[in-house]
Scaffold this motif. Structure first.
Motif, short mmCIF file in Angstrom:
data_model
loop_
_atom_site.label_atom_id
_atom_site.label_comp_id
_atom_site.label_asym_id
_atom_site.label_seq_id
_atom_site.Cartn_x
_atom_site.Cartn_y
_atom_site.Cartn_z
N HIS A 85 34.96 8.96 35.38
CA HIS A 85 34.66 7.80 36.22
C HIS A 85 33.25 7.88 36.79
CE1 HIS A 85 36.25 4.30 38.26
NE2 HIS A 85 35.56 4.65 39.31
N ASP A 86 32.33 7.17 36.17
CA ASP A 86 30.92 7.16 36.61
C ASP A 86 30.53 5.76 37.08
OD1 ASP A 86 31.12 6.03 34.09
OD2 ASP A 86 29.05 6.51 33.57
N THR A 108 26.16 6.91 39.67
CA THR A 108 25.70 8.20 39.13
C THR A 108 26.31 9.38 39.87
OG1 THR A 108 23.75 7.95 40.54
CG2 THR A 108 23.52 7.37 38.20
N ILE A 109 26.35 9.29 41.21
CA ILE A 109 26.89 10.40 41.99
C ILE A 109 28.35 10.66 41.62
CG2 ILE A 109 27.49 8.89 43.95
CD1 ILE A 109 26.40 12.58 44.19
N GLY A 110 29.05 9.60 41.20
CA GLY A 110 30.46 9.75 40.83
C GLY A 110 30.64 10.73 39.67
N GLU A 111 29.79 10.61 38.65
CA GLU A 111 29.93 11.54 37.51
C GLU A 111 29.60 12.97 37.94
OE1 GLU A 111 28.60 10.50 33.48
OE2 GLU A 111 27.68 12.49 33.37
N LEU A 121 31.15 3.97 32.52
CA LEU A 121 31.24 2.72 33.27
C LEU A 121 29.85 2.17 33.54
CD1 LEU A 121 33.92 4.27 33.68
CD2 LEU A 121 34.00 3.34 35.99
N LEU A 122 28.87 3.07 33.69
CA LEU A 122 27.49 2.65 33.98
C LEU A 122 26.93 1.76 32.89
CD1 LEU A 122 25.96 5.98 35.34
CD2 LEU A 122 26.17 3.84 36.62
N SER A 123 27.33 1.99 31.63
CA SER A 123 26.70 1.28 30.52
C SER A 123 27.69 0.46 29.69
CB SER A 123 26.01 2.29 29.59
OG SER A 123 25.18 3.14 30.35
N GLU A 170 39.38 10.89 32.83
CA GLU A 170 39.58 10.89 34.29
C GLU A 170 39.15 9.54 34.84
OE1 GLU A 170 38.06 10.92 38.36
OE2 GLU A 170 36.88 10.72 36.55
N THR A 171 40.02 8.95 35.65
CA THR A 171 39.68 7.69 36.32
C THR A 171 40.09 7.81 37.77
OG1 THR A 171 40.86 6.77 34.40
CG2 THR A 171 39.63 5.24 35.77
#
Lengths: 379, 126
Positions: free
Chosen positions: A272-273, A276-279, A317-319, A357-358
């Motif tokens: 789950h990105d 950015t900090i999430g990844e 998710l970012l892209s 992972e989500t």
């Protein structure tokens, strides 16, 4: 629990991901389900679990009746960004225990018609009412990481650079490109220190998986283990930033279910990105990298295609985009394709074990509304 | 899209006889968890709670400046998570600061009431 059986991912499918305001949930869902059925070699299902967050009431039956799926148990679940994988683990449990034979898990979301920009914070929630938009929530973690020296701005940006570059090889992704760290940092500030290119876009899409009892056929993709948790209070006593502990706890459950020692046993991961900090926090919470090493791993190529632990080969998710309810099943689809060796230029060579992972949040005081971790394996 | 109707979910605050603003929350009778809300049970352990006041002083755990449009809030605005002394972590606006500059983490802060819109507010004290 009754029977214990191994469950196969017999088929997966997705729509295109992106802003698609001229389409509707029905056609997006049909793209995903048609492909999943074709992949599974059968259109028969005995039950459906549907994950969505902002779709209108009745959306599951509304989209499914248009493709002739009626008269069977249909259940809609909502677990914020983890809604799609929540549908998946519930479908998995239904097949594993023998409650149903063939089950469809479907995730869908149309964000572009629901919001003019970012998700509107929920006004019945104290922090939502106070104006804590999702980017601001993650920004709090990023700012804290910067303050303690656990990450640098350049390492944060490296996650965006990596995932946008991965997405160049994913024709279904919403965005892709070869950005530089400088370009990411120079993009418009959304919530300090997170810039636009460090935030997932507004996306529409659907994704689906058909689960069946495993047949034992060579190359079959099976669910080796899965776990779901909701968060516990996150507060002044918490040693970590928001969301870390629910990911770590759920990972421990999933690894135990899969009889694995560590997330680093996985050859490829989709995590789950949303930001950015999430990844970075997630790779640490998974135990993929040591605490405080997530940023360094992203900047150093450890989590890139070709690195020791490739994370988000789809672009994440970012892209790829983040149509909330669809995201978890889009991750499941990507890992399934990876384990079958069908990902072309973004293929992780020889991948046999994959992890998804989500995590979803938005309820203040809790460490997360829900986290789902799933381990898939090619037999 | 939801609009702010119904009961206000944000922490309730009141002014003490000494003139300090405090959050009117609850403390768990079993595990001593401080909660910024008048909830019926402890969110950590489910035990009974009793009324408690928290603040006015605390420490900034993290902060950001929100620069996107959020209904009911005009960007840019400065937000901070503040750990109230012997109390809960609360989300508060930091009015009057240069909006280009997030509140320094680790600063001491003090509750200064609520905004016209009812949002909890703090000022940095050191």
């Amino acid at each position: 629990m009754t029977a214990r059986g191994t469950v196969a991912v017999a088929g997966v499918g997705t729509s295109h991901f992106g802003r698609q305001p001229d389409r509707d949930l029905l056609t997006l869902a049909y793209d995903a389900v048609r492909e999943a059925f074709s992949d599974a070699g059968s259109e028969r299902v005995d039950a459906v679990w549907v994950g969505t967050v902002f779709a209108p009431a009745g959306v599951a039956q509304r989209v499914l009746r248009a493709m002739g799926i009626t008269g069977i148990p249909i259940v809609t679940v909502e677990n914020a960004c983890a809604s799609g994988t929540t549908a998946f683990v519930e479908a998995h449990e239904a097949v594993r225990t023998g409650r149903h034979g063939r089950v469809l898990a479907l995730g869908l979301e149309q964000m572009s018609t629901a919001f003019s920009g970012a998700i509107t914070p929920e006004t019945t929630d104290p922090e939502g009412r106070t104006g804590l938009a999702m980017p601001a929530m993650y920004a709090m973690s990023a700012a804290r990481y910067l303050h303690t020296g656990a990450v640098t701005p350049e390492q944060l940006a490296a996650v965006s650079v990596k995932n946008h570059a991965h997405a160049v090889h994913n024709p279904r992704a919403q965005y892709s490109g070869h950005h530089t760290v400088e370009q990411v940092l120079a993009s418009r500030m959304i919530a300090d220190p997170l810039t636009l290119l460090q935030c997932c876009p507004t996306s529409d899409g659907a994704a689906a998986a058909v689960l069946t009892p495993a047949t034992g056929a060579a190359g079959e993709v099976v669910v080796r283990g899965a776990a779901l948790r909701s968060g516990t209070p996150w507060n002044h006593r918490s040693p970590h930033v928001w969301g870390h502990d629910v990911v770590a706890d759920t990972t421990r459950d999933a690894l135990a279910a899969a009889d694995l020692d560590a997330a680093s046993d996985a050859d490829v991961l989709e995590v789950h990105d949303a930001f950015t900090i999430g990844e970075i926090v997630t790779t640490e919470a998974l135990g993929l990298v040591p605490p405080g090493e997530g940023g360094k791993a992203a900047a150093g190529g450890v989590t890139a295609l070709g690195g020791a632990h490739p994370v988000n080969p789809s672009g994440g998710l970012l892209s790829r985009g983040h149509p909330l309810g669809a995201t978890g099943l889009a991750q499941i689809a990507e890992i399934t394709w990876q384990l079958r060796g069908r990902c072309g230029a973004r293929q992780v060579e020889g991948a046999r074990l994959g992890l998804v992972e989500t995590m979803g949040g938005g309820v203040s005081v809790l460490d997360g509304n829900a986290c789902v971790v799933t381990v898939l394996e090619s037999r | 899209m939801s609009s702010p109707t119904g009961a206000d979910p944000r922490p309730a605050i009141r002014r003490t006889a000494e003139g300090d603003w405090v959050v009117v929350g609850r403390r768990c009778r079993a595990c001593a968890e401080p909660v910024a809300y008048a909830w019926p049970r402890c969110p950590s352990c489910g035990s009974a709670v009793e009324p408690a006041h928290f603040g006015p002083r605390g420490t900034v755990w993290s902060s950001t400046v929100v620069r996107i449009a959020v209904p009911g809030h005009a960007p840019p605005y400065s937000l901070a998570y503040v750990d109230l002394d012997d109390g809960p972590r609360v989300l508060a606006h930091v009015p009057g600061r240069n909006a280009d500059e997030p509140t320094p983490i680790g600063s001491t802060a003090r509750l200064i009431g609520v905004s016209d819109d009812g949002d909890l507010q703090v000022e940095v004290t050191g």
